[in-house]
Scaffold this motif. Sequence first.
Motif, short mmCIF file in Angstrom:
data_model
loop_
_atom_site.label_atom_id
_atom_site.label_comp_id
_atom_site.label_asym_id
_atom_site.label_seq_id
_atom_site.Cartn_x
_atom_site.Cartn_y
_atom_site.Cartn_z
N ASN A 40 37.07 28.80 37.60
CA ASN A 40 36.58 29.58 38.75
C ASN A 40 37.45 29.34 39.99
O ASN A 40 36.96 29.23 41.10
CB ASN A 40 35.12 29.27 39.07
CG ASN A 40 34.17 29.85 38.05
OD1 ASN A 40 34.47 30.87 37.44
ND2 ASN A 40 33.04 29.19 37.88
N LEU A 41 38.77 29.27 39.77
CA LEU A 41 39.74 29.08 40.85
C LEU A 41 40.82 30.14 40.74
O LEU A 41 40.77 31.00 39.85
CB LEU A 41 40.36 27.68 40.77
CG LEU A 41 39.40 26.51 40.98
CD1 LEU A 41 40.09 25.19 40.68
CD2 LEU A 41 38.85 26.50 42.39
N ASP A 42 41.79 30.09 41.64
CA ASP A 42 42.88 31.07 41.68
C ASP A 42 44.17 30.44 41.18
O ASP A 42 44.36 29.23 41.25
CB ASP A 42 43.08 31.56 43.12
CG ASP A 42 41.79 32.12 43.72
OD1 ASP A 42 41.17 32.96 43.05
OD2 ASP A 42 41.45 31.71 44.84
N LEU A 43 45.07 31.30 40.72
CA LEU A 43 46.41 30.87 40.32
C LEU A 43 47.36 31.23 41.46
O LEU A 43 47.49 32.39 41.82
CB LEU A 43 46.83 31.56 39.02
CG LEU A 43 48.18 31.13 38.46
CD1 LEU A 43 48.10 29.69 37.95
CD2 LEU A 43 48.61 32.05 37.34
N PHE A 44 47.99 30.21 42.04
CA PHE A 44 48.87 30.43 43.18
C PHE A 44 50.27 29.94 42.84
O PHE A 44 50.43 28.80 42.36
CB PHE A 44 48.34 29.68 44.42
CG PHE A 44 49.20 29.82 45.63
CD1 PHE A 44 49.32 31.04 46.28
CD2 PHE A 44 49.90 28.74 46.12
CE1 PHE A 44 50.11 31.18 47.39
CE2 PHE A 44 50.70 28.87 47.24
CZ PHE A 44 50.81 30.08 47.88
N CYS A 45 51.28 30.78 43.09
CA CYS A 45 52.66 30.43 42.79
C CYS A 45 53.24 29.65 43.97
O CYS A 45 53.47 30.22 45.04
CB CYS A 45 53.46 31.70 42.52
SG CYS A 45 55.01 31.39 41.69
N VAL A 46 53.46 28.33 43.80
CA VAL A 46 53.96 27.49 44.89
C VAL A 46 55.48 27.52 44.99
O VAL A 46 56.03 27.35 46.07
CB VAL A 46 53.47 26.03 44.76
CG1 VAL A 46 52.15 25.82 45.44
CG2 VAL A 46 53.42 25.56 43.35
N ALA A 47 56.17 27.70 43.89
CA ALA A 47 57.63 27.75 43.91
C ALA A 47 58.10 28.91 43.03
O ALA A 47 58.47 28.71 41.87
CB ALA A 47 58.22 26.43 43.43
#
Length: 156
Positions: free
Chosen positions: A26-33
Amino acid sequence: MVIGPEGQNLGRMSSREANALAATYNLDLFCVAPNANPPVCKILNYGKYRFEQQKKDRELKKNSKQAELKEVQLHISIGEHDIQTKAKKAKEFIEDGDKVNIRVILKGREMAHKDLGEALLNKFVAILQENGEIQFAKPAFWEGKCFSAIVAKKKK
């Protein structure tokens, strides 16, 4: 490359697999690099992450100070004590991290004695430079009816 919510490395996987895994938490996928090879993504609460970033930005903005441009005006007929008083105030401005615009204004018949105005400006700057902490941000120049110079604190 995917990093889990607790910071553990979950390895390489496709974006669909990573999105599905983020949905199970129940979270998001975030592209850090995104420019890394392979791109690095992290499973996190994006709203909370954005709030923390904004909080850091506000704190940095609050702690930084913009240098203002203060102005000290002089006339050729100024007394010696008045020069010392204005120099003291200019030093306070410089100590606070501001730049100081020094202007020697000439009126009427004084325009025939530009050399006196320039001498007064040089004298005032010499008084400010006694501590050795002053540098010209913009050297003396003639502008309309006045001589001007901008001084600031020396950079370390």
